[in-house]
Design an enzyme around this catalytic site. Structure first.
Site, PDB file in Angstrom:
ATOM      1  N   GLY A  64      -0.185  24.048  14.771  1.00  0.00           N
ATOM      2  CA  GLY A  64       0.739  22.718  14.485  1.00  0.00           C
ATOM      3  C   GLY A  64       0.433  22.198  13.079  1.00  0.00           C
ATOM      4  N   GLY A  98       1.365  23.033  10.222  1.00  0.00           N
ATOM      5  CA  GLY A  98       2.308  23.319   9.330  1.00  0.00           C
ATOM      6  C   GLY A  98       2.198  24.764   8.622  1.00  0.00           C
ATOM      7  N   THR A 107       3.593  27.620   9.504  1.00  0.00           N
ATOM      8  CA  THR A 107       5.093  28.181   9.352  1.00  0.00           C
ATOM      9  C   THR A 107       5.833  27.376   8.457  1.00  0.00           C
ATOM     10  OG1 THR A 107       4.716  28.821  11.565  1.00  0.00           O
ATOM     11  CG2 THR A 107       6.826  29.124  10.781  1.00  0.00           C
ATOM     12  N   GLU A 123     -13.405   0.186  32.482  1.00  0.00           N
ATOM     13  CA  GLU A 123     -12.804   0.176  30.996  1.00  0.00           C
ATOM     14  C   GLU A 123     -13.407  -0.699  30.197  1.00  0.00           C
ATOM     15  OE1 GLU A 123     -11.449   2.644  30.134  1.00  0.00           O
ATOM     16  OE2 GLU A 123     -10.828   3.488  31.738  1.00  0.00           O
ATOM     17  N   HIS A 131     -16.893   0.395  28.790  1.00  0.00           N
ATOM     18  CA  HIS A 131     -16.843   1.188  27.665  1.00  0.00           C
ATOM     19  C   HIS A 131     -16.774   0.048  26.672  1.00  0.00           C
ATOM     20  CE1 HIS A 131     -16.370   5.007  29.391  1.00  0.00           C
ATOM     21  NE2 HIS A 131     -15.387   4.904  30.256  1.00  0.00           N
ATOM     22  N   ASP A 148     -15.998  11.161  31.332  1.00  0.00           N
ATOM     23  CA  ASP A 148     -17.030  10.420  30.318  1.00  0.00           C
ATOM     24  C   ASP A 148     -18.238  11.267  30.480  1.00  0.00           C
ATOM     25  OD1 ASP A 148     -15.093   8.431  30.282  1.00  0.00           O
ATOM     26  OD2 ASP A 148     -16.071   7.349  31.849  1.00  0.00           O
TER      27      ASP A 148
END
Ligand code: ADP
Ligand code: MG
Ligand code: ZN
Length: 639
Positions: free
Chosen positions: A232, A234, A236, A450, A453, A526
């Site tokens: 991915g 680039g 090609t 959350e 974190h 995690d």
């Protein structure tokens, strides 16, 4: 564009059905009865016998187990018929006569013929000649046609039958897509970033434009360039751009297309491809995903077909003169698996790395793709580039497209910054699962996790700033996530930062334990990540006191996932495990300490998050830095 593509041929079954239809049309599904369609009346066998005995029966016809008979005019209730003509086997023109035809199911009756004869009845049997023909056709011709169809299908699958002559003439056709010069519209302007790669390839472009300049000086052009990099990025796209810039014919084929069922067919395809290339020179031959045929030839039982194909490729690349004007480009994301012979000078002697884009590269790629869609309001692509570290060009193109789809879904005609940001979340964690019902308690646990974190990250030196916290469940299975984003691109990570990362990762579980005094399965990802970093620190980065700068693990396949192989004694492996455990334990303790020291902030931010479900990094910092609302504990609010 595809010059070589033939007109679509009608499939065989089409002709098969057409033929059958014609046969049915010609012979009819059954020959018509000679006794014709007057009124038809079904009677029982005894009625027929009685009529026969009484001498009333005029004519009898047996067809497919049914007897059709008519009565003599005198016996008919309403005499409407004209004069009778009796020929042995007569054909009655039914339309002119409206007599009743009686039908009766024929029975096993050996004397019937004698009795019919005695009674002077005209009788005949209609074997249905048309039916027989059709039957023969069905019995013999159809199976044969069927097999022909299957074989031709198989052959086509194997050889993609081309236009070549001879019985198997089509088998070795290269089936490369050939695009004539000037028809490729992709140029270097369509490829953002990747300046070094463009520079390397620019030389090939200018050579193709003006080979003389190079031959005069005696320079030999590289015969091939190998584009290597993760999927991915680039590769090609870049190869197409070279063709577009050079404006020469472009023959492109994908490696797997060479691999055929029969040994030798791939090789003959290679031969064919280069023959075509030499005819069209100057031109570019592009072999995408070359690792499919270029794999190392190893000792064990190899794959004959692949090896022959590779050998043919090697000899073809040796074969053409240095300045024949054929330039071979190839792309792969597994350079380490390629055969050494393919990489030696004179073949693919130029390697062009096409790496993942950096922050400015990402911004440039986003810009190219963003220019193709309608936008409204302020669009900050740099902000998007900041929150997409590690994204490839294809990922970024997808982000833009998702944003456009999102705008359409919500009934707007242009893309806003918000769409782009949501689209990054989708790329990262999947779509929102709005239908998922989460209990209040679980919601609290997720929120604390959350915020754990985020808080641990914010309170440590060397951790990336928090960009966003959300507890909306996602289709990837994530129940929430905390996104961190660096202001600038980072290329190095020091030991302290690596450790801070582990501490941040353990922060979620630490918050759960502190608030609920229990732990959940929610931290599994995690834990996995933390273990990965800790192990890499010890086995690859030389960041452990007791081992120092010794590598115990090697990366394999750097472009396709970070697989590693262990390379040490069992004793050392056990020691490494112990160190990993100790390191993560230390991180976990530190996370808990940070959260205990900031307990009131943890509660406060968690409550806000439960209420709002998503908060931005800025909102998070504002709450964190605000003076403590409750005078319960003295908090230091500095960074
Ligand atoms: P690869 O062959 O390296 O796997 P591709 O060339 O097929 O990747 O790229 C896939 C798509 O990603 C391209 O069609 C393009 O839309 C986008 N893309 C990748 N890299 C770039 C780039 N540098 N600039 C613009 N678009 C890019
Ligand atoms: Mg590709
Ligand atoms: Zn977590």
């Amino acid at each position: 564009m595809d010059e070589k593509q033939k007109k679509p041929r009608r499939p065989l079954w089409f002709w098969l059905i057409l033929g059958l239809g014609a046969a049915v049309f010609i012979f009819g599904l059954g020959a018509p009865r000679t006794l014709s369609s007057g009124n038809e009346e079904n009677v029982t066998y005894d009625v027929f016998l009685t009529a026969l005995e009484e001498g009333k029966v005029q004519e009898v016809e047996l067809k497919s187990g049914t007897l059709y008979y008519t009565l003599k005019e005198t016996a008919q209730p309403a005499a409407t018929a004209g004069p009778q003509l009796n020929f042995g086997f007569r054909i009655m023109s039914g339309s002119s006569k409206k007599e009743t035809v009686y039908t009766v199911t024929a029975m096993e009756d050996p004397n019937l013929v004698d009795r019919l004869h005695a009674a002077g009845v005209t009788f005949s049997e209609n074997p249905g000649t048309g039916n027989m023909l059709l039957l023969i056709l069905l019995q013999y011709a159809v199976p044969i046609l069927f097999y022909i169809a299957i074989f031709s299908f198989l052959f086509r699958r194997m050889g993609k039958l081309g236009a070549g002559g001879g019985l198997m003439g089509g088998f070795g056709k290269s089936n490369a897509r050939s695009i004539d010069g000037g028809e490729v519209k992709t140029t270097f302007a369509d490829v953002a970033g990747q300046d070094e790669a463009k520079e390397s390839l620019q030389e090939i472009v200018s050579y193709l434009h003006n080979p003389k300049e190079y031959t005069e000086i005696g320079a030999r052009m590289p015969r091939g360039a190998l584009l290597i990099g993760p999927p991915g990025t680039g590769k090609t796209l870049m190869a197409r751009a070279v063709a577009g810039e050079a404006g020469v014919p472009f023959l492109s084929i994908s490696g797997p297309e060479f691999v055929e069922l029969f040994v030798g067919m791939g090789a003959s395809k290679v031969r064919d491809l280069f023959k075509e290339a030499r005819e069209k020179a100057p031109c570019i031959v592009f072999i995408d995903e070359i690792d499919a045929i270029g794999k190392k030839r190893d000792g064990f039982g190899g794959n004959d077909e692949r090896e022959q194909t590779l050998n043919q490729l090697l000899s073809e690349m040796d074969g053409f003169e240095g300045n024949s004007g054929v330039v071979v480009l190839a792309a792969t994301n597994r350079p380490e698996s390629l055969d050494k012979a393919l990489l030696r000078p004179g073949r693919f002697d130029r390697r062009v790395p096409v790496e993942l884009p950096d922050q400015s590269g990402r911004e440039a790629i986003l810009r190219i793709h963003c220019n193709r869609i309608k936008t409204e309001g302020p669009i900050d692509l740099a902000a998007i580039a900041r929150i997409t570290p590690g994204a490839s060009g294809a990922d970024l193109a997808n982000v833009i497209n998702e944003a456009a789809l999102c705008a359409v879904r919500s009934g707007r005609h242009a893309v806003k910054q918000k769409d782009l940001e949501d689209s990054v979340d989708v790329a990262l964690a999947g779509k929102q699962r709005k239908s998922m019902v989460i209990s209040q308690r679980e919601k609290e646990i997720i929120a604390y996790h959350e915020v754990g974190h985020a808080l641990v990250a914010a309170k440590q030196k060397g951790a990336s700033p928090v960009h966003k916290i959300t507890i909306i469940p996602r289709t990837s299975g994530a129940l929430g996530f905390t996104m961190q984003a660096d202001e600038d691109e980072r290329f190095l990570m020091d030991k302290q930062e690596a450790f801070a990362k582990i501490v941040t990762l353990t922060g979620g579980r630490a918050a759960e334990e502190i608030r609920f005094d229990s732990v959940t399965t929610g931290a599994s990802n995690d834990i996995e990540q933390a273990t990965g970093i800790a192990r890499a620190m010890i086995t690859r980065y030389g960041m452990s006191e007791s081992f120092g700068m010794t590598a115990f693990e090697q990366m394999v396949n750097p472009y396709l996932g970070n697989d590693t192989t262990m390379n040490c004694s069992q004793e050392t492996a056990a020691r490494i495990d112990r160190e990993v455990i100790a390191l993560i334990d230390k991180a976990y303790d530190q996370a808990k300490t940070i959260l205990r020291d900031n307990r009131s902030k943890l509660d406060e931010i968690a409550q806000v998050l439960i209420a709002r479900e998503t908060i931005s990094g800025q909102e998070f910092m504002d709450i964190l830095n605000a003076p403590v609302a409750l005078p319960a504990k003295q908090e230091e609010t500095n960074e």
